[in-house]
Motif scaffolding. Structure first.
Motif, short mmCIF file in Angstrom:
data_model
loop_
_atom_site.label_atom_id
_atom_site.label_comp_id
_atom_site.label_asym_id
_atom_site.label_seq_id
_atom_site.Cartn_x
_atom_site.Cartn_y
_atom_site.Cartn_z
N TYR A 1 0.85 4.29 -2.78
CA TYR A 1 0.59 5.71 -2.52
C TYR A 1 1.77 6.59 -2.94
N LEU B 1 -1.63 3.66 7.88
CA LEU B 1 -2.59 3.28 6.84
C LEU B 1 -3.68 2.36 7.39
N GLN C 1 0.83 -1.20 0.00
CA GLN C 1 0.00 0.00 0.00
C GLN C 1 0.87 1.25 0.00
N ALA D 1 -6.64 4.33 4.86
CA ALA D 1 -6.10 3.90 3.56
C ALA D 1 -7.14 4.04 2.46
#
Length: 178
Positions: free
Chosen positions: A7, A117, A3, A136
């Protein structure tokens, strides 16, 4: 891809695409930028302002819980009061603010952790309604919102005779990763 890596890529894509949009917009006259084109926010300049307003609002919300020291300057900005607020009627100062904000965003995203997150963002929307949502997922919405309106902008610019070129995220992904 983690993740966090996603990002980081989204923040790079955001900065890259905004530069392309603003470079294309700079080829138009002020009158062309202000011209009502039937888009949701009307004109190119109004749509660019909406993206800036929304990004400031979200980054200020993020700063309340997930700052890591990077968003203090964004948190100190005057909070926009309407999603269609015109912060800058001319492209040059709007562009300068956009570049600055994109750098703030990029620098902040690189400080996020997996633990952050996994957290929950508590915020009030522009109507004052309290929300608690997975951080998130809200961050994904943040980047998706930008892409949505940049898609509108690429169409408005194309209709004005300006082709911004390649917009695919794939253009930022090399053969060995990101």
């Amino acid at each position: 891809m983690s993740q966090l890596s996603n990002y980081h890529l989204m923040a790079r894509y955001n900065r890259w695409m905004n530069a392309k949009i603003y470079d294309a917009a700079a080829t138009l006259t002020s009158a062309q930028l202000q011209q009502q084109r039937g888009a949701f926010f009307g004109s190119i300049i109004a749509t660019l302002n909406h993206l800036l307003v929304a990004d400031i609002l979200w980054l200020q919300r993020f700063a309340n819980q997930y700052d890591n020291g990077q968003l203090a300057a964004v948190a100190a900005l005057t909070t926009p009061v309407q999603l269609d607020q015109i912060l800058y009627s001319e492209l040059s100062p709007l562009s300068a603010q956009r570049q600055w904000l994109d750098q703030q965003l990029y620098d902040w995203v690189t400080t996020l952790t997996e633990l952050q997150l996994a957290g929950v963002l508590t915020y009030r929307n522009s109507k004052g309604v309290l929300h608690r949502k997975p951080f998130a997922a809200v961050l994904q919405h943040f980047f998706n919102h930008q892409t949505h309106h940049r898609g509108q902008l690429s169409t408005l610019l194309f209709q004005a005779g300006v082709d911004i070129g390649v917009t695919d995220l794939l253009a930022l992904i090399d053969d060995e990763g990101v």
